[in-house]
Design an enzyme around this catalytic site. Structure first.
Site, PDB file in Angstrom:
ATOM      1  CG  ASN A 158      -0.348  -0.146   2.509  1.00 42.83           C
ATOM      2  OD1 ASN A 158       0.734  -0.716   2.641  1.00 42.83           O
ATOM      3  ND2 ASN A 158      -1.003   0.359   3.541  1.00 42.83           N
ATOM      4  CD  GLU A 257       2.300  -0.381  10.568  1.00 39.84           C
ATOM      5  OE1 GLU A 257       1.083  -0.628  10.802  1.00 39.84           O
ATOM      6  OE2 GLU A 257       2.730  -0.042   9.471  1.00 39.84           O
ATOM      7  CB  CYS A 291      -2.377   0.005   8.837  1.00 41.41           C
ATOM      8  SG  CYS A 291      -0.867   0.994   8.880  1.00 41.41           S
ATOM      9  CB  SER A 449       2.030   9.388   9.271  1.00 38.05           C
ATOM     10  OG  SER A 449       1.128   8.310   9.434  1.00 38.05           O
TER      11      SER A 449
END
Length: 484
Positions: A158, A257, A291, A449
């Site tokens: 992804n 992760e 995610c 992020s």
């Protein structure tokens, strides 16, 4: 800007082990364009023999790379950052071609992914130890940090660039060598990055890339080899659990992760317009194939209908479905037919259970693996879409009455990667953030992020942290030296 054909011709399609090399036996596999289903190119299909060859190269380079002064390692990482930034448009187009995401999303990923090289170029010279007199007075204590040794990174499809750079940056900064096994759906970006790193001065063997259609068969010899000392993985929880079990035999350092089921909680005192725009970012970043994507929208009943209506309006007016390389596109296709089927099944299950489709809800058909931005309201608690990670542009919305009910609903999952909260009340924001069972919390923010912040989850979303000052620690071990 370079053309599609020129770009594809410039990308290595062999394995990268001290440079481009063919797979043993000469096998290859196809890489597809999600927008059309057409074959983009073929790349080398690594064998277990090739994996061992990559580990041989990593082991041979390990001692010299660990002994390379931290400043020199940092300067090479900085050179990679500068070269990657200069070629941002090429890497963005390459990611769009093999993964499908819209070009603006790919450009954002290049910026984000490149930043890990700049950040860890700076962290390379900030690995600290300790020196002190023993409290008993009997000698001195020196604490020293050293690289763990050769590492294996297994990355998902992804984020073809950033999921690699988030691991490569700290590993190389710490003085570790690394083998990267990218997802078979998106191997091209990582192969191009390996070549760029070599051009920037990274010594042969420090970074290898092995592409394969048989992941388990190729990685197993590495996990069984005592020379490998670290495994880092980003992907599904199911695969992560299997890898942890395999890594246990060699007592490898591991960081995982894994999957997410992120709640997006909106309280009735929130700025609803800000919450809607935050929801657009949290849900549709990377087309929902992330995610960190908001997976469940829990909205307090006082603003439930207002939020839902405004989110429908925003998605209707701001989202354009189409091929990722089209400059008008804001939402590209899903990665493959299997993912399209999964998203379709989850939406159909929710509708059959009583959910109301407010937007989208049906694939358009035709070539490519497209699914429209979709909003579901009145989603029943037993619907699969509230329990499983949808990994697509679908927003299921449910209401709640009290703060405690909202917090309980948000925590009602085995996952704990990230959560989002919208409220104007600072006390409530801190109270909820501390009560949420997740490794990261965004307060009145839809994207959290940041290379300077520690990324990672709790519960079945994994362990270990990437980014921040914590990220390099995953690639270091602590040595105690007793002195008289």
């Amino acid at each position: 800007m370079v053309s599609k054909s020129e770009l594809l011709q410039s990308v290595p399609t062999q394995l990268w082990i001290g440079g481009p090399v063919d797979a043993a036996g000469g096998g290859t596999f196809e890489v597809h364009d999600p927008a059309t289903g057409d074959v983009l190119t073929r790349v080398a299909d690594a064998t277990p023999e090739d994996a061992v060859r990559a580990l041989d190269a990593a082991v041979a380079a390990q001692a010299d790379w660990a002994a390379t002064p931290a400043r020199e390692r940092g300067e090479i990482l900085r050179a990679v950052f500068e070269r990657l930034t200069a070629r941002a448009e090429e890497f963005a187009l390459l990611m769009t071609l093999e993964m499908g995401k819209a070009l603006p999303e790919s450009r954002n990923e290049v910026r984000y992914g490149a930043e890990f090289f700049r950040w860890f170029a700076e962290e390379a010279v900030r690995v600290h130890g300790r020196y002190l007199r023993a409290p008993s007075g009997n000698g001195r204590i020196m604490v020293h940090k050293q690289p763990v040794g050769p590492c294996l990174a297994i990355t998902p499809w992804n984020f073809p660039l950033a999921m690699g750079t988030r691991k490569i940056g700290p590993a190389l900064a710490a003085g570790c060598t690394m083998i990267v096994k990218p997802a078979s759906a998106t191997p091209l970006t990582m192969l191009a990055l390996a070549q760029l790193c070599s051009d920037a001065g990274l010594p042969d063997g420090v970074l290898s890339v092995i592409t394969t259609s048989r992941s388990s068969a190729v990685t197993q010899p590495l996990l069984d080899d005592s020379r490998l000392r670290k495994l880092t993985f980003t992907g599904s929880t199911g695969v992560g659990k299997k890898l942890v079990q395999q890594a246990a035999n060699g007592l490898l350092r591991t960081s995982m992760e894994l999957g997410g089921n992120a709640p997006f909680v909106v309280f009735d005192d929130a700025d609803v317009d800000a919450a809607v725009q935050g929801a657009m970012l949290a849900k549709l970043r990377n087309g929902g194939e992330a995610c960190t994507a908001a997976n469940r929208f829990h909205v307090q009943n006082g603003v439930l209908e207002e939020f839902t209506t405004k989110l429908v309006e925003a998605m209707s007016s701001q989202v354009r479905l189409g091929p990722g390389a089209d400059p008008e596109t804001t939402l590209g296709p899903l990665i493959n037919a299997d993912q399209l089927e999964t998203v379709t099944e989850l939406v159909d299950d929710a509708v059959a259970a009583g959910a109301r489709v407010r937007l989208g809800g049906k694939a358009p058909g035709g070539p490519g693996w497209f699914y429209p931005a979709t909003i579901l309201s009145e989603v029943p608690a037993h619907a699969r879409i509230l329990r499983e990670e949808v990994f697509g542009p679908v927003a299921p919305i449910v209401g709640f009455e009290t703060e405690s009910e909202g917090l309980a609903a948000a925590n009602d999952t085995e996952f704990g990667l990230v959560a989002y909260v919208y409220t104007r009340d600072l006390d409530r924001a801190l109270r909820i953030a501390e009560g949420l069972e997740s490794g990261m919390v965004g307060v009145n923010r839809g994207v959290i992020s940041d290379p300077a912040a520690p990324f990672g989850g709790v519960k079945e979303s994994g362990f270990g942290r990437e980014g921040g000052t914590e990220g390099i620690e995953e690639y270091l071990y602590t040595k105690y030296i007793a002195l008289t």
